[in-house]
Design an enzyme around this catalytic site. Structure first.
Site, PDB file in Angstrom:
ATOM      1  N   SER A 114      10.852   5.256 -28.879  1.00 16.88           N
ATOM      2  CA  SER A 114      11.269   4.803 -30.208  1.00 16.88           C
ATOM      3  C   SER A 114      10.148   4.898 -31.230  1.00 16.88           C
ATOM      4  O   SER A 114      10.380   4.714 -32.427  1.00 16.88           O
ATOM      5  CB  SER A 114      11.741   3.347 -30.123  1.00 16.88           C
ATOM      6  OG  SER A 114      10.674   2.527 -29.619  1.00 16.88           O
ATOM      7  N   ASN A 143       6.011   4.768 -19.349  1.00 16.43           N
ATOM      8  CA  ASN A 143       6.857   4.131 -18.341  1.00 16.43           C
ATOM      9  C   ASN A 143       6.042   3.654 -17.148  1.00 16.43           C
ATOM     10  O   ASN A 143       5.064   4.287 -16.774  1.00 16.43           O
ATOM     11  CB  ASN A 143       7.955   5.098 -17.883  1.00 16.43           C
ATOM     12  CG  ASN A 143       8.829   5.511 -19.046  1.00 16.43           C
ATOM     13  OD1 ASN A 143       8.831   4.877 -20.096  1.00 16.43           O
ATOM     14  ND2 ASN A 143       9.562   6.601 -18.864  1.00 16.43           N
ATOM     15  N   VAL A 144       6.495   2.562 -16.559  1.00 16.71           N
ATOM     16  CA  VAL A 144       5.810   2.010 -15.379  1.00 16.71           C
ATOM     17  C   VAL A 144       6.572   2.350 -14.095  1.00 16.71           C
ATOM     18  O   VAL A 144       6.179   1.930 -13.024  1.00 16.71           O
ATOM     19  CB  VAL A 144       5.631   0.480 -15.547  1.00 16.71           C
ATOM     20  CG1 VAL A 144       4.613   0.186 -16.654  1.00 16.71           C
ATOM     21  CG2 VAL A 144       6.950  -0.230 -15.843  1.00 16.71           C
ATOM     22  N   GLY A 165      12.182  10.500 -25.468  1.00 15.40           N
ATOM     23  CA  GLY A 165      12.733   9.196 -25.117  1.00 15.40           C
ATOM     24  C   GLY A 165      11.874   8.011 -25.475  1.00 15.40           C
ATOM     25  O   GLY A 165      11.737   7.073 -24.690  1.00 15.40           O
ATOM     26  N   TYR A 200       8.720  -9.018 -13.199  1.00 15.73           N
ATOM     27  CA  TYR A 200       8.251  -7.721 -12.682  1.00 15.73           C
ATOM     28  C   TYR A 200       8.722  -7.482 -11.247  1.00 15.73           C
ATOM     29  O   TYR A 200       8.956  -6.341 -10.859  1.00 15.73           O
ATOM     30  CB  TYR A 200       6.729  -7.610 -12.825  1.00 15.73           C
ATOM     31  CG  TYR A 200       6.331  -7.432 -14.270  1.00 15.73           C
ATOM     32  CD1 TYR A 200       5.916  -8.531 -15.026  1.00 15.73           C
ATOM     33  CD2 TYR A 200       6.452  -6.203 -14.902  1.00 15.73           C
ATOM     34  CE1 TYR A 200       5.623  -8.384 -16.381  1.00 15.73           C
ATOM     35  CE2 TYR A 200       6.154  -6.052 -16.250  1.00 15.73           C
ATOM     36  CZ  TYR A 200       5.742  -7.151 -16.978  1.00 15.73           C
ATOM     37  OH  TYR A 200       5.477  -6.999 -18.325  1.00 15.73           O
ATOM     38  N   HIS A 233       0.524   2.755 -19.551  1.00  9.48           N
ATOM     39  CA  HIS A 233       0.886   1.328 -19.547  1.00  9.48           C
ATOM     40  C   HIS A 233       0.941   0.754 -18.135  1.00  9.48           C
ATOM     41  O   HIS A 233       1.489  -0.333 -17.925  1.00  9.48           O
ATOM     42  CB  HIS A 233       2.236   1.114 -20.245  1.00  9.48           C
ATOM     43  CG  HIS A 233       2.189   1.376 -21.711  1.00  9.48           C
ATOM     44  ND1 HIS A 233       3.321   1.555 -22.463  1.00  9.48           N
ATOM     45  CD2 HIS A 233       1.156   1.502 -22.581  1.00  9.48           C
ATOM     46  CE1 HIS A 233       2.985   1.775 -23.728  1.00  9.48           C
ATOM     47  NE2 HIS A 233       1.685   1.749 -23.828  1.00  9.48           N
TER      48      HIS A 233
HETATM   49  N1  APR Z   1      17.907  10.324 -23.727  1.00  5.80           N
HETATM   50  C1  APR Z   1      16.958  10.414 -24.710  1.00  5.80           C
HETATM   51  N2  APR Z   1      16.496   9.339 -25.418  1.00  5.80           N
HETATM   52  C2  APR Z   1      17.038   8.141 -25.124  1.00  5.80           C
HETATM   53  C3  APR Z   1      18.047   7.976 -24.135  1.00  5.80           C
HETATM   54  C4  APR Z   1      18.483   9.146 -23.426  1.00  5.80           C
HETATM   55  N3  APR Z   1      19.413   9.083 -22.484  1.00  5.80           N
HETATM   56  N4  APR Z   1      18.401   6.650 -24.088  1.00  5.80           N
HETATM   57  C5  APR Z   1      17.636   6.022 -25.026  1.00  5.80           C
HETATM   58  N5  APR Z   1      16.841   6.921 -25.659  1.00  5.80           N
HETATM   59  C6  APR Z   1      15.836   6.665 -26.706  1.00  5.80           C
HETATM   60  C7  APR Z   1      16.258   5.591 -27.705  1.00  5.80           C
HETATM   61  O1  APR Z   1      16.956   6.152 -28.788  1.00  5.80           O
HETATM   62  C8  APR Z   1      14.905   5.017 -28.136  1.00  5.80           C
HETATM   63  O2  APR Z   1      14.392   5.736 -29.254  1.00  5.80           O
HETATM   64  O3  APR Z   1      14.687   6.167 -26.064  1.00  5.80           O
HETATM   65  C9  APR Z   1      14.002   5.273 -26.933  1.00  5.80           C
HETATM   66  C10 APR Z   1      13.632   4.016 -26.127  1.00  5.80           C
HETATM   67  O4  APR Z   1      12.838   3.203 -26.938  1.00  5.80           O
HETATM   68  P1  APR Z   1      12.225   1.819 -26.391  1.00  5.80           P
HETATM   69  O5  APR Z   1      13.264   1.049 -25.702  1.00  5.80           O
HETATM   70  O6  APR Z   1      11.535   1.203 -27.563  1.00  5.80           O
HETATM   71  O7  APR Z   1      11.173   2.278 -25.286  1.00  5.80           O
HETATM   72  P2  APR Z   1       9.712   2.901 -25.472  1.00  5.80           P
HETATM   73  O8  APR Z   1       9.608   3.691 -26.718  1.00  5.80           O
HETATM   74  O9  APR Z   1       9.358   3.571 -24.206  1.00  5.80           O
HETATM   75  O10 APR Z   1       8.827   1.562 -25.612  1.00  5.80           O
HETATM   76  C11 APR Z   1       7.432   1.714 -25.774  1.00  5.80           C
HETATM   77  O11 APR Z   1       7.113  -0.653 -25.652  1.00  5.80           O
HETATM   78  O12 APR Z   1       7.901  -2.561 -24.747  1.00  5.80           O
HETATM   79  C12 APR Z   1       6.853  -1.687 -24.722  1.00  5.80           C
HETATM   80  O13 APR Z   1       5.302  -1.191 -23.003  1.00  5.80           O
HETATM   81  C13 APR Z   1       6.645  -1.051 -23.361  1.00  5.80           C
HETATM   82  O14 APR Z   1       6.179   1.250 -22.814  1.00  5.80           O
HETATM   83  C14 APR Z   1       6.970   0.420 -23.609  1.00  5.80           C
HETATM   84  C15 APR Z   1       6.699   0.585 -25.089  1.00  5.80           C
END
Ligand code: APR
Length: 232
Positions: free
Chosen positions: A177, A92-93, A175, A56, A109
Site C-alpha cells: 500500500s 512480509n514475515v 502488493g 504472533y 521486517h
Molecule cells: N494482488 C495484488 N495486490 C493486492 C492483492 C492481490 N491479490 N490483495 C491486496 N493487494 C494490495 C492492496 O491493494 C494494498 O495496496 O496489497 C496492499 C496491501 O497493503 P497493506 O495491507 O498495507 O500491506 P503492506 O503494504 O505489506 O504493509 C506494509 O505495514 O503493518 C506493517 O509491517 C507491516 O510489512 C507491513 C507494512
C-alpha cells in the site's frame, strides 16, 4: 528488456493475500482486528507480552497451513533464470517466497518462523509457540520474542537494500500500500538513482504517483505476466 540487468523487487502483504494470509490495511485486515500499538510495538510487548505472543503464535501457525501462489512461483522462476542481479526485498514475515523456490530474498521486517533472544540477540528457527516462554537455545534465558520488526524499530539489512537500490536498473513493487516507511520511500530513491519503476497492485498505492508505470490487478495474474515479459 533492453539495458535492464539489475532488478530489485519489493513485495508486501498483497502478494500473499491469494494464499489466504490477511493483509494489514484492506477491509477486514489485521489492523482492523488488532490495535497496532498493542501487538506491533516494543511498548505493547512490554505492557502485555502474552497478548503479543498469542498474536504472533496464531500468525506463525496460520502461515504453515497455506501455500505459495502463482505470484510467488513466478518470482521464484525469475530468481532461478535471471542472470543479472536480482533482490526480492519483502516486507512480509511469511516464508512463501522461499517455499516457492526463491533464494535471493531479504526479509526487511523479519520472519515469523524465527525467534530472537532479547538477551543474547541470537536468532533461532522457530515453528512452535512462544507463549510458554521457552528458554533461548543460545543462552537459556526466557527472553525469546518474535523476530519481527515492530513500529519504532529499525528494519533489517538497510545497507544491503540501499546498495541494491543504487545498482538497480529496474524497481518493481508488488502488493504493498506504500503506507509504511522506509519501504514506501524506495521508489523515489530508485527513481532518483536512474532506475525504471513499475507497480503491480490490486489498486493504486499511496506512492503510485512515483511509478512510471502502474498496473492494477491480482498479483497471481500480473506477476506471471510481468515475469514472462522479463524472461522473453
Ligand atoms: N494482488 C495484488 N495486490 C493486492 C492483492 C492481490 N491479490 N490483495 C491486496 N493487494 C494490495 C492492496 O491493494 C494494498 O495496496 O496489497 C496492499 C496491501 O497493503 P497493506 O495491507 O498495507 O500491506 P503492506 O503494504 O505489506 O504493509 C506494509 O505495514 O503493518 C506493517 O509491517 C507491516 O510489512 C507491513 C507494512
Amino acid at each position: 528488456m533492453e539495458s535492464i540487468r539489475n532488478i530489485i523487487v519489493l513485495t508486501g502483504a498483497g502478494i500473499s493475500a491469494e494464499s489466504g494470509i490477511d493483509t494489514f490495511r484492506d477491509a477486514g485486515g489485521l489492523w482492523e482486528q488488532h490495535r497496532v500499538e498493542d501487538v506491533a510495538t516494543p511498548e505493547g510487548f512490554a505492557r502485555d507480552p502474552q497478548l503479543v505472543q498469542r498474536f504472533y503464535d496464531a500468525r506463525r501457525e496460520a502461515v504453515q497451513q497455506v501455500d505459495p501462489n502463482p505470484a510467488h512461483d513466478a518470482l521464484a522462476l525469475l530468481d532461478q533464470r535471471w542472470e543479472g542481479e536480482l533482490l526480492i526485498v519483502t516486507q512480509n514475515v511469511d516464508d512463501l517466497h522461499e517455499r516457492a523456490g526463491a533464494s535471493r530474498v531479504l526479509h526487511m521486517h523479519g520472519e515469523l518462523l524465527s525467534a530472537l533472544c532479547a538477551r543474547c540477540e541470537t536468532r533461532h528457527k522457530w515453528s512452535e509457540s512462544l507463549l510458554g516462554q521457552p528458554a533461548c537455545p543460545g543462552c537459556g534465558e526466557k527472553a525469546l520474542r518474535p523476530d519481527v520488526v515492530w513500529f519504532g524499530e529499525m528494519p533489517y539489512q538497510m545497507d544491503r537494500i540501499y546498495a541494491a537500490l543504487r545498482r538497480a536498473d529496474l524497481f518493481v513493487s508488488i502488493g504493498t500500500s506504500g503506507a509504511v516507511y522506509p519501504a514506501a520511500g524506495f521508489v523515489r530513491d530508485a527513481r532518483e538513482m536512474g532506475a525504471k519503476t513499475l507497480e503491480l497492485n490490486l489498486e493504486r498505492s499511496e506512492g503510485s504517483y512515483w511509478f512510471e508505470e502502474s498496473r492494477q490487478g491480482r498479483a497471481s495474474k500480473l506477476v506471471p505476466e510481468w515475469v514472462a515479459e522479463m524472461l522473453g
